[in-house]
Enzyme design. Structure first.
Site, mmCIF file in Angstrom:
data_model
loop_
_atom_site.group_PDB
_atom_site.id
_atom_site.type_symbol
_atom_site.label_atom_id
_atom_site.label_comp_id
_atom_site.label_asym_id
_atom_site.label_seq_id
_atom_site.Cartn_x
_atom_site.Cartn_y
_atom_site.Cartn_z
ATOM 1 N N ASP A 14 0.844 -1.204 0.000
ATOM 2 C CA ASP A 14 0.000 0.000 0.000
ATOM 3 C C ASP A 14 0.876 1.251 0.000
ATOM 4 O O ASP A 14 1.731 1.426 0.876
ATOM 5 C CB ASP A 14 -0.909 0.011 1.238
ATOM 6 C CG ASP A 14 -2.059 -0.989 1.138
ATOM 7 O OD1 ASP A 14 -2.237 -1.595 0.068
ATOM 8 O OD2 ASP A 14 -2.791 -1.138 2.137
ATOM 9 N N GLY A 40 -3.572 -5.346 0.797
ATOM 10 C CA GLY A 40 -4.170 -6.416 -0.001
ATOM 11 C C GLY A 40 -5.239 -7.060 0.862
ATOM 12 O O GLY A 40 -5.000 -7.383 2.028
ATOM 13 N N ALA A 43 -4.425 -10.692 2.445
ATOM 14 C CA ALA A 43 -3.429 -10.644 3.513
ATOM 15 C C ALA A 43 -3.967 -9.888 4.727
ATOM 16 O O ALA A 43 -3.749 -10.298 5.870
ATOM 17 C CB ALA A 43 -2.158 -9.989 2.992
ATOM 18 N N THR A 252 -9.490 2.558 5.744
ATOM 19 C CA THR A 252 -8.913 1.569 4.820
ATOM 20 C C THR A 252 -8.754 0.221 5.536
ATOM 21 O O THR A 252 -8.163 0.145 6.611
ATOM 22 C CB THR A 252 -7.530 2.030 4.311
ATOM 23 O OG1 THR A 252 -7.624 3.380 3.872
ATOM 24 C CG2 THR A 252 -7.057 1.141 3.165
ATOM 25 N N GLY A 255 -13.179 -3.265 6.494
ATOM 26 C CA GLY A 255 -13.928 -4.452 6.088
ATOM 27 C C GLY A 255 -13.077 -5.711 6.217
ATOM 28 O O GLY A 255 -13.582 -6.784 6.558
ATOM 29 N N ASP A 256 -11.782 -5.580 5.972
ATOM 30 C CA ASP A 256 -10.875 -6.725 6.091
ATOM 31 C C ASP A 256 -10.701 -7.121 7.558
ATOM 32 O O ASP A 256 -10.633 -8.308 7.886
ATOM 33 C CB ASP A 256 -9.513 -6.407 5.474
ATOM 34 C CG ASP A 256 -9.618 -6.078 3.991
ATOM 35 O OD1 ASP A 256 -10.554 -6.571 3.339
ATOM 36 O OD2 ASP A 256 -8.768 -5.311 3.500
ATOM 37 N N SER A 288 -9.959 -0.663 14.454
ATOM 38 C CA SER A 288 -9.043 -0.437 13.325
ATOM 39 C C SER A 288 -9.227 0.926 12.658
ATOM 40 O O SER A 288 -8.252 1.503 12.171
ATOM 41 C CB SER A 288 -9.182 -1.555 12.290
ATOM 42 O OG SER A 288 -10.277 -1.324 11.427
ATOM 43 N N GLY A 293 -3.572 3.881 8.776
ATOM 44 C CA GLY A 293 -2.913 2.678 8.283
ATOM 45 C C GLY A 293 -3.891 1.521 8.221
ATOM 46 O O GLY A 293 -5.012 1.609 8.733
HETATM 47 O O1 RIB Z 1 -9.299 -3.397 1.697
HETATM 48 C C1 RIB Z 1 -8.195 -2.561 1.784
HETATM 49 C C2 RIB Z 1 -7.135 -2.979 0.835
HETATM 50 O O2 RIB Z 1 -7.618 -2.826 -0.479
HETATM 51 C C3 RIB Z 1 -5.854 -2.189 0.889
HETATM 52 O O3 RIB Z 1 -4.925 -2.703 1.797
HETATM 53 C C4 RIB Z 1 -5.371 -2.209 -0.550
HETATM 54 O O4 RIB Z 1 -4.210 -2.978 -0.702
HETATM 55 C C5 RIB Z 1 -6.534 -2.766 -1.361
HETATM 56 O O5 RIB Z 1 -6.304 -4.055 -1.755
HETATM 57 NA NA NA Z 2 -7.122 2.063 10.093
#
Ligand code: RIB
Ligand code: NA
Length: 309
Positions: A14, A40, A43, A252, A255-256, A288, A293
């Site tokens: 990123d 990503g 990951a 950012t 959701g992950d 988060s 970050g």
């Molecule tokens: O979901 C966030 C991610 O989306 C970021 O880390 C970026 O790499 C994109 O893949």
């Molecule tokens: Na964050």
């Protein structure tokens, strides 16, 4: 012991610029901070599950370059198995150009690079890890055929599957739904997949039921500060799960973080109701967003309230 959460998915470096607002087409603006981080979606989800305490493995492809080498070290630093992380000479490690504005919103362009070279052969090499896992997680930052193949491999072996259709494609193959136990998307992904607008909890319930009808076991539509809506095939009424109000510094990867947390709960507490997993995952993701970050803002088990475990 076997790995409990396997993620077949993407790694991206990123490249993040923070600016007051997102630029318009053709415009140059000053930002105030730049940093490079590990990202990503695949990951990120794996890192969050690992930080909560799951035994994890990542199945992915990076370039034989500095970013790829650094990424492998990042997995090791997070206690993630790199047995199925491969390096290729034929493409560069995936990269994401990210702009974050003062309200924590972002715009992202990804160049998937090496991620797109993950295919059937790599999945065959990872087969024993996938079929012996408790939970498999996939997204759409790799070749969709590879994601679908991984989901099918898991499903046929009674491994629980989580699919995050991100970034969304309008013509998603219908088999993705059939191979998915928990289908988890955000508002814009739900809109793209169904053609229905999603601006409220009621809309999210409607699209959730539509996605459920396509054949998955359950659907979670995430709604940022409004939490999420959970729809289950065993339960007719969609359920809104609100979250706590926080001040967002950088959303950012929120959701992950949410999906990584759900993967952890499914592996660790397989009988916990999905609504309860979603309620807890909302709180993990809320942590988060309060720090700038992506992975750097994902909490560890020791940083979270004990009630979440
Ligand atoms: O979901 C966030 C991610 O989306 C970021 O880390 C970026 O790499 C994109 O893949
Ligand atoms: Na964050």
């Amino acid at each position: 012991a076997d790995v409990s959460v396997v993620v077949v998915g993407s790694c991206m470096t990123d490249l993040v610029s923070q600016a007051a607002r997102l630029p318009k087409a053709g415009e140059t603006i000053h930002g105030h901070k730049f940093f490079i981080g590990f990202g990503g979606k695949g990951a990120n989800q794996c890192v969050q599950a690992a930080r909560m305490g799951a035994k994890t493995a990542m199945v992915c492809k990076v370039g034989r370059d500095v970013f790829g080498n650094d990424y492998i070290q990042n997995f090791k630093n997070n206690g993630i198995s790199t047995a199925y992380v491969e390096q290729t000479e034929n493409a560069a490690t995936g990269a994401a150009s990210i702009i974050v504005n003062d309200t924590g919103e972002n715009a992202i362009v990804i160049v998937a690079g090496a991620n797109m070279l993950l295919g059937q052969e790599e999945l065959q090499r990872a087969q024993s890890a996938i079929v012996n896992a408790k939970v498999l997680v996939c997204q759409l930052e790799i070749n969709p055929d590879a994601s679908l193949q991984a989901l099918r491999m898991a499903k046929e072996n009674h491994v629980k599957t989580i699919f995050n259709p991100a970034p969304a494609i309008a013509d998603l193959h219908s088999d993705f739904y059939k191979a998915t136990d928990v289908f988890c998307c955000n508002e814009s992904e739900a809109e793209l997949l169904t053609g229905l607008p999603v601006t409220s909890v009621e809309d999210a319930s409607r699209v959730g039921l539509e996605l459920l009808r396509r054949g998955c076991g359950s659907v979670i539509v995430t709604l940022g500060p409004q939490g999420c809506v959970v729809c289950e095939s065993t339960n007719t009424a969609p359920k809104h799960i609100p979250t706590t109000a926080v001040t967002a510094a950088d959303t950012t990867g929120a959701g992950d973080s949410f999906i990584g947390a759900v993967a952890f709960y499914m592996a660790q507490y397989p009988t916990m109701p999905l609504e309860e997993m979603a309620r807890r995952a909302n709180l993990v993701a809320a942590v988060s967003v309060q720090t700038v970050g992506t992975q750097t803002s994902f909490p560890l088990q020791k940083d979270l309230p004990t009630e979440l475990f």
